[in-house]
Design a protein around this motif. Structure first.
Motif, PDB file in Angstrom:
ATOM      1  N   ALA A 779       7.927  -4.901  22.717  1.00 27.51           N
ATOM      2  CA  ALA A 779       6.804  -5.201  21.824  1.00 27.51           C
ATOM      3  C   ALA A 779       7.133  -4.710  20.411  1.00 27.51           C
ATOM      4  O   ALA A 779       7.701  -3.626  20.239  1.00 27.51           O
ATOM      5  N   LEU A 780       6.770  -5.524  19.421  1.00 29.93           N
ATOM      6  CA  LEU A 780       6.961  -5.185  18.007  1.00 29.93           C
ATOM      7  C   LEU A 780       5.611  -5.195  17.320  1.00 29.93           C
ATOM      8  O   LEU A 780       4.873  -6.178  17.381  1.00 29.93           O
ATOM      9  N   TYR A 781       5.270  -4.056  16.684  1.00 29.47           N
ATOM     10  CA  TYR A 781       4.000  -3.907  15.968  1.00 29.47           C
ATOM     11  C   TYR A 781       4.295  -3.770  14.479  1.00 29.47           C
ATOM     12  O   TYR A 781       5.009  -2.833  14.064  1.00 29.47           O
ATOM     13  N   ILE A 782       3.778  -4.690  13.672  1.00 32.35           N
ATOM     14  CA  ILE A 782       3.981  -4.670  12.219  1.00 32.35           C
ATOM     15  C   ILE A 782       2.672  -4.253  11.556  1.00 32.35           C
ATOM     16  O   ILE A 782       1.699  -5.016  11.529  1.00 32.35           O
ATOM     17  N   PRO A 783       2.600  -3.015  11.048  1.00 30.97           N
ATOM     18  CA  PRO A 783       1.353  -2.575  10.420  1.00 30.97           C
ATOM     19  C   PRO A 783       1.208  -3.136   9.004  1.00 30.97           C
ATOM     20  O   PRO A 783       2.149  -3.674   8.420  1.00 30.97           O
ATOM     21  N   SER A 784       0.020  -3.000   8.478  1.00 32.78           N
ATOM     22  CA  SER A 784      -0.232  -3.383   7.087  1.00 32.78           C
ATOM     23  C   SER A 784       0.319  -2.302   6.154  1.00 32.78           C
ATOM     24  O   SER A 784       0.578  -1.171   6.560  1.00 32.78           O
ATOM     25  N   LYS A 785       0.502  -2.671   4.914  1.00 36.08           N
ATOM     26  CA  LYS A 785       1.006  -1.719   3.923  1.00 36.08           C
ATOM     27  C   LYS A 785       0.011  -0.578   3.760  1.00 36.08           C
ATOM     28  O   LYS A 785      -1.205  -0.784   3.739  1.00 36.08           O
ATOM     29  N   ARG A 786       0.529   0.618   3.659  1.00 40.06           N
ATOM     30  CA  ARG A 786      -0.316   1.799   3.577  1.00 40.06           C
ATOM     31  C   ARG A 786      -0.064   2.522   2.262  1.00 40.06           C
ATOM     32  O   ARG A 786       1.011   2.401   1.659  1.00 40.06           O
ATOM     33  N   ASP A 787      -1.057   3.333   1.878  1.00 39.59           N
ATOM     34  CA  ASP A 787      -0.947   4.084   0.629  1.00 39.59           C
ATOM     35  C   ASP A 787      -1.381   5.527   0.836  1.00 39.59           C
ATOM     36  O   ASP A 787      -2.023   6.139  -0.008  1.00 39.59           O
ATOM     37  N   SER A 788      -1.059   6.061   2.010  1.00 39.10           N
ATOM     38  CA  SER A 788      -1.506   7.427   2.322  1.00 39.10           C
ATOM     39  C   SER A 788      -0.379   8.216   2.972  1.00 39.10           C
ATOM     40  O   SER A 788       0.583   7.657   3.512  1.00 39.10           O
ATOM     41  N   ILE A 789      -0.526   9.564   2.896  1.00 39.67           N
ATOM     42  CA  ILE A 789       0.352  10.517   3.565  1.00 39.67           C
ATOM     43  C   ILE A 789      -0.527  11.362   4.491  1.00 39.67           C
ATOM     44  O   ILE A 789      -1.552  11.905   4.054  1.00 39.67           O
ATOM     45  N   SER A 790      -0.131  11.487   5.754  1.00 39.12           N
ATOM     46  CA  SER A 790      -0.917  12.263   6.724  1.00 39.12           C
ATOM     47  C   SER A 790      -0.301  13.630   6.933  1.00 39.12           C
ATOM     48  O   SER A 790       0.929  13.787   6.895  1.00 39.12           O
ATOM     49  N   VAL A 791      -1.156  14.642   7.127  1.00 40.77           N
ATOM     50  CA  VAL A 791      -0.726  16.007   7.404  1.00 40.77           C
ATOM     51  C   VAL A 791      -1.403  16.446   8.705  1.00 40.77           C
ATOM     52  O   VAL A 791      -2.646  16.436   8.802  1.00 40.77           O
ATOM     53  N   ILE A 792      -0.600  16.820   9.727  1.00 36.24           N
ATOM     54  CA  ILE A 792      -1.162  17.239  11.019  1.00 36.24           C
ATOM     55  C   ILE A 792      -0.499  18.531  11.454  1.00 36.24           C
ATOM     56  O   ILE A 792       0.484  18.977  10.855  1.00 36.24           O
ATOM     57  N   GLY A 793      -1.022  19.121  12.510  1.00 39.45           N
ATOM     58  CA  GLY A 793      -0.441  20.340  13.072  1.00 39.45           C
ATOM     59  C   GLY A 793      -1.221  21.566  12.686  1.00 39.45           C
ATOM     60  O   GLY A 793      -2.459  21.544  12.572  1.00 39.45           O
ATOM     61  N   GLU A 794      -0.513  22.663  12.439  1.00 39.04           N
ATOM     62  CA  GLU A 794      -1.117  23.965  12.197  1.00 39.04           C
ATOM     63  C   GLU A 794      -1.501  24.121  10.730  1.00 39.04           C
ATOM     64  O   GLU A 794      -0.989  24.973  10.005  1.00 39.04           O
ATOM     65  N   VAL A 795      -2.407  23.252  10.277  1.00 35.19           N
ATOM     66  CA  VAL A 795      -3.000  23.369   8.946  1.00 35.19           C
ATOM     67  C   VAL A 795      -4.498  23.540   9.135  1.00 35.19           C
ATOM     68  O   VAL A 795      -5.054  23.204  10.175  1.00 35.19           O
ATOM     69  N   ASN A 796      -5.134  24.048   8.091  1.00 37.82           N
ATOM     70  CA  ASN A 796      -6.562  24.336   8.215  1.00 37.82           C
ATOM     71  C   ASN A 796      -7.413  23.075   8.283  1.00 37.82           C
ATOM     72  O   ASN A 796      -8.493  23.083   8.854  1.00 37.82           O
ATOM     73  N   TYR A 797      -6.927  21.978   7.702  1.00 38.75           N
ATOM     74  CA  TYR A 797      -7.697  20.748   7.739  1.00 38.75           C
ATOM     75  C   TYR A 797      -6.723  19.569   7.800  1.00 38.75           C
ATOM     76  O   TYR A 797      -6.166  19.156   6.778  1.00 38.75           O
ATOM     77  N   ALA A 798      -6.473  19.081   9.002  1.00 37.79           N
ATOM     78  CA  ALA A 798      -5.548  17.971   9.183  1.00 37.79           C
ATOM     79  C   ALA A 798      -6.221  16.683   8.727  1.00 37.79           C
ATOM     80  O   ALA A 798      -7.291  16.312   9.239  1.00 37.79           O
ATOM     81  N   THR A 799      -5.613  15.994   7.787  1.00 38.74           N
ATOM     82  CA  THR A 799      -6.227  14.777   7.258  1.00 38.74           C
ATOM     83  C   THR A 799      -5.143  13.942   6.573  1.00 38.74           C
ATOM     84  O   THR A 799      -3.946  14.263   6.636  1.00 38.74           O
ATOM     85  N   SER A 800      -5.545  12.856   5.909  1.00 43.64           N
ATOM     86  CA  SER A 800      -4.630  11.980   5.160  1.00 43.64           C
ATOM     87  C   SER A 800      -4.980  12.039   3.677  1.00 43.64           C
ATOM     88  O   SER A 800      -6.146  12.197   3.299  1.00 43.64           O
ATOM     89  N   HIS A 801      -3.954  11.892   2.865  1.00 44.58           N
ATOM     90  CA  HIS A 801      -4.117  11.978   1.412  1.00 44.58           C
ATOM     91  C   HIS A 801      -3.534  10.727   0.767  1.00 44.58           C
ATOM     92  O   HIS A 801      -2.583  10.128   1.286  1.00 44.58           O
ATOM     93  N   LEU A 802      -4.108  10.360  -0.384  1.00 43.29           N
ATOM     94  CA  LEU A 802      -3.604   9.214  -1.133  1.00 43.29           C
ATOM     95  C   LEU A 802      -2.191   9.522  -1.640  1.00 43.29           C
ATOM     96  O   LEU A 802      -1.913  10.605  -2.140  1.00 43.29           O
ATOM     97  N   TYR A 803      -1.297   8.566  -1.450  1.00 40.26           N
ATOM     98  CA  TYR A 803       0.109   8.780  -1.804  1.00 40.26           C
ATOM     99  C   TYR A 803       0.272   8.953  -3.320  1.00 40.26           C
ATOM    100  O   TYR A 803      -0.299   8.208  -4.119  1.00 40.26           O
ATOM    101  N   ASN A 804       1.064   9.930  -3.690  1.00 39.58           N
ATOM    102  CA  ASN A 804       1.406  10.188  -5.089  1.00 39.58           C
ATOM    103  C   ASN A 804       2.884  10.529  -5.138  1.00 39.58           C
ATOM    104  O   ASN A 804       3.349  11.473  -4.490  1.00 39.58           O
TER     105      ASN A 804
END
Length: 895
Positions: A779-804
């Motif tokens: 199976a091949l999954y082609i996502p749409s273009k994204r403009d975010s960076i995600s942060v997960i794991g041992e951080v106080n607030y795991a979330t996604s941020h607008l790409y810069n």
């Protein structure tokens, strides 16, 4: 006078009622006077003063028609458990061996509770009245009254208003006639009804082998059996057949309890008189009768009693008794016993019972001689009568009426015993052809033949799905259940015959031992759990042939090769099958359920070893199409341990399908040919849309998914062992994690879904720099273009941020609230949108390595510092798998 008497009793009742209200206890004399009133007067007075008669008389008291309280004088015999030896768990749950008990002893096995007179009984007309008996006289007519009078020591009966009369020595019948006549003559217009109230008590002595020997106070109506009951029965060595009743120093009667217990004859159960002695002597000669008799027990014999008398005591033999060989164990000389055998089929001549003999009557064999057994997918399994010339078609009759819907009409077998050892030959036939009258399949039956009919389905799920499509009626569904239950019951004997494995301890002991295992043992045991096996249908080949194969393995030996063959390859049910008589290739293919669609008909192969060694193995090739058409040369007979291999058509393939989803022009499922590449399928799908993020493509493969699942299972098993170890207990204390938290983490890891993701570069594939040959299920999954960076794991607030483009890893982590205490800051890594992983360098890695800069769709992972857990690298691997799988699932679900 009667009114005065009633008024006096009323006053007594009022006094009793007043004292009851004041919580005082009335005197026994007041209670006794109230009890002497007729029931009607008791109820009238109770209603008048608003009390309950049963409350006055006592709820626990039982009354006779003469208003006498009756209490049982016999209770259950107490067991002496003080001297019982303690039992081990194995002895406690071990099945108890049934031991014979002496006949009749339990009838009187009671415990005397008091020395009071026993229960009241109807008084017969021939009862002799004597001093101490109470006479109740009910007057009616011109005058009504109830008079209680007792016979005094002089033998006289005093009735108010009448002259005393001497009645001692009269029968009860004579007493009634005398009193009735005297009242009628001396009290004009008054008649009398005479009955006996409280009877006199007698004192008898019960001695010898009584359970509680001694002197007992009994009712004057008591018999010998009453005395036995009062004394609690007899001891373990008492005689029931020679009980003596002595009166005045002489034996007046001998009582044989067997006459009462076996024949119901109570003629010698005489009424006792005051001063009688009941003597119970020790038991005489005893003979045990066990086995197939109606009343197995230990019986006492009198001198001169025969074998017929002994069997009559035992109730006779059962219908299934084997009379031709009855064994007798008899004490011999010295330490040895004698074993004697007698033929009781024509009487019992030759055997004379002796003291200590143990007669054992065996049961006849449960095996059927003139019968044929049918088991499997038939509507009426069981035994069928046999006669000379009977064939399979005579038993089956019709396919619709005799067979279940799932029955295989092409493959069935017949098992036939060939010698006294129970060795079998196997014959294969077709049910459809047998019912049609084909003599090659409609075999002639012999006594004790067993016919096995199989299901045409192997798995239970497949069979149930097929039966649902048939829309069976409720009666047909109920028949399915009954046949399967019968099959399970019928197979029990066969399993015992072939040597079914039995547990070392009983089920209760096993349960108790399992309950005492340590927690660490239970956790470690889970690491060796096997994968769930297929649940086979009840009448599948796997289920029914298992016992037959074991039997054939057991009967093989020197000079007798094992009668088994094997079929592999493109048949519906590959496996090992019994070698039937004159079995050729086509029969083995039929046994295997027939050929599959992919079978190669031009060539098949038989691997054969004549001696069972590797030195003489030969491979025989033949034309399978010719075998199917019945050509003798192409349908060779099979030998012991032959292995038939049905080849696959060259370049055969089932429908190979792949899936394209997401930002492609024509997403969906595509059927491909073997060797087709990813570039070919993308071109068939019309290429990508304008919004496709090609560098973030997710490609999954089933084989990789299975590898990931195996890796997770291996990891969870290792974690379970670590959790059970002592060193790991210390690590739990250091991080303050409870056992439940650790177990929950293991469960979450074992239930984590796997993706089977393969990291690819679509740019290289489309540019022919890489070639990806597709497999079934890709199976091949082609996502749409994204403009975010995600942060997960041992951080106080795991979330996604607008790409810069000007923001680095540390900045994104700070935007997520910074790291937690348990974060491993030295092992932070980045998962690129295409699935690749890299660890950012600490010095100028953005400027130097521009190909690995952060890009839209990337995920920054801050792992847990596993140093808190005693440096167990397994936990590091577990957390890494958690994060990577989470990112992959999020990428697919976002399409």
């Amino acid at each position: 006078m009667f009114k005065t008497y009633l008024g006096a009793l009323s006053a007594i009742f009022i006094l009793f009622y007043a004292t009851a209200v004041q919580a005082l206890t009335p005197s026994p004399a007041q209670i006794e006077q109230f009890k002497k009133l007729p029931r009607a007067q008791q109820e009238a007075l109770a209603r008048q003063y608003g009390v309950d008669v049963d409350t006055i008389l006592g709820n626990s008291a039982k009354t006779t028609p003469n208003n006498q309280e009756v209490e049982s004088t016999i209770g259950e015999r107490r067991l002496n458990a003080e001297n019982a030896e303690p039992q081990t768990p194995e002895e406690k749950f071990k099945p108890k061996k049934e031991e014979l008990e002496p006949f009749g002893y339990d009838i009187f096995a009671g415990e005397p509770t008091s020395f009071m007179p026993s229960e009241s009984a109807p008084v017969p007309d021939d009862y002799i009245v004597r001093p101490g008996d109470q006479v109740q006289i009910s007057l009616y007519g011109k005058e009504s009254a109830t008079v209680d009078a007792s016979i005094d020591r002089s033998g006289r009966l005093s009735i108010p208003k009448l002259a005393p009369v001497h009645v001692a020595g009269m029968t009860f019948k004579e007493l009634k006639a005398l009193v009735s006549e005297k009242v009628s003559n001396e009290m004009i217009g008054v008649k009398a009804f005479v009955s006996l109230g409280q009877l006199r008590s007698i004192r008898v002595l019960v001695v010898g082998e009584a359970y509680k020997p001694g002197s007992y106070t009994l009712s004057s109506l008591s018999t010998v059996t009453h005395a036995l009951f009062a004394s609690g029965g007899v001891s373990d060595i008492a005689s029931l057949r020679n009980i003596e009743i002595k009166r005045g120093g002489k034996v007046v009667n001998r009582f044989d309890l067997y006459d009462l217990l076996i024949k119901g004859d109570s003629s010698n159960d005489i009424i006792l008189k005051p001063g009688d002695v009941v003597f119970i002597p020790p038991v005489g000669a005893q003979v045990s009768v066990a086995g197939a008799v109606k009343r197995p027990a230990i019986f006492e014999l009198k001198k001169g009693e025969s074998t017929a008398d002994l069997l009559a005591m035992a109730g006779g033999m059962k219908a299934n008794a084997y009379r031709e060989k009855v064994t007798v164990e008899r004490a011999g000389q010295g330490d040895y016993k004698q074993i004697l055998s007698f033929d009781f089929s024509k009487g019992s001549a030759g055997y004379t019972p002796r003291d200590g003999d143990v007669v054992r009557v065996s049961e006849a064999s449960s095996a059927y001689n003139q019968a044929v057994t049918v088991i499997g997918a038939v509507t009426r399994p069981g035994e069928y009568s046999w006669h000379q010339g009977k064939r399979i078609g005579d038993i089956i009759g019709s396919i619709r009426g005799a067979l279940l819907p799932q029955a295989d009409l092409n493959y069935a077998i017949l098992l036939r015993e060939v010698d006294v050892y129970g060795n079998i030959d196997v014959y294969q036939f077709s049910l459809a052809k047998a019912v049609a009258g084909d003599l090659a399949h409609n075999l002639i039956l012999n006594p004790r033949d067993k016919v096995i009919v199989f299901s045409r389905f192997e798995s239970k799920e497949e069979e149930q799905d097929a039966l649902k499509q048939l829309a069976l009626t409720e009666e047909e569904q109920e028949l399915q259940k009954k046949v399967k239950l019968w099959h399970l019951f019928e197979q029990r004997q066969f399993e015992e015959f072939v040597g079914a494995k039995k547990p070392l301890f009983s089920e209760e002991v096993e349960t108790e031992l399992k309950g005492k295992q340590k927690l660490t043992d239970l956790i470690a045991a889970r690491s060796n759990e096997e994968e769930e096996e297929i649940e086979y249908a009840t009448f599948s080949r796997n289920q029914l042939l298992d016992k037959v194969i074991k039997k054939l393995q057991l009967q093989a030996g020197a000079g007798e090769r094992i009668k088994l063959v094997e079929v592999n390859g493109n048949v519906r049910f590959p496996g090992v099958y019994p070698l039937a008589n004159n079995m050729a290739v086509i029969e083995l293919i039929t046994a295997g359920g027939g050929l599959t669609e992919s079978a190669y008909l031009d060539k098949a192969e038989i691997t054969r070893s004549k001696t069972g060694t590797n030195d003489d193995i030969e491979h025989i090739t033949f034309n399978l199409q010719g075998a199917l058409e019945g050509t003798l040369e192409e349908n060779p007979l099979l030998h012991s341990k032959d292995s038939l291999n049905i080849l696959t058509i060259p370049n055969w393939q089932e429908n190979i399908k792949v899936t394209l989803e997401g930002e492609v022009v024509f997403p969906g499922q595509y059927t491909i040919r073997r060797g087709e590449t990813m570039k070919d399928v993308i071109e068939r799908a019309g290429g990508f849309s304008d919004f496709a993020a090609i560098d973030a493509a997710v490609f999954t493969r089933k084989t990789i998914q299975e590898q990931e699942r195996a890796q997770i299972e291996r990891l969870t098993n290792e974690l379970r062992r670590d959790l059970a170890s002592k060193s790991f207990e210390q690590s739990m204390n250091s991080v303050n994690l409870s056992y439940d938290e650790m177990t929950s983490l293991i469960v979450d890891l074992s239930q984590m879904p796997t993706l089977g993701r393969l990291v690819i570069s679509l740019d290289d594939i489309l540019a022919d720099k890489q070639k990806l040959v597709l497999q079934d299920g890709d199976a091949l999954y082609i996502p749409s273009k994204r403009d975010s960076i995600s942060v997960i794991g041992e951080v106080n607030y795991a979330t996604s941020h607008l790409y810069n483009a000007n923001t680095d890893v540390d900045a994104y982590i700070r935007l997520s609230g910074g790291t937690k205490t348990r974060a491993d800051e030295e092992r932070i890594y980045v998962i690129k949108a295409n699935g690749s992983v890299y660890i950012p360098e600490s010095k100028g890695w953005f400027a130097v390595n521009t190909s690995k800069q952060l890009e839209p769709g990337d995920t920054i992972v801050v792992p847990m510092d596993t140093a808190h857990m005693d440096n167990l690298t397994l936990w590091s691997t577990a957390t890494q798998i958690f994060y990577q799988l989470g990112v992959g699932v999020a990428a697919i679900s976002g399409i």
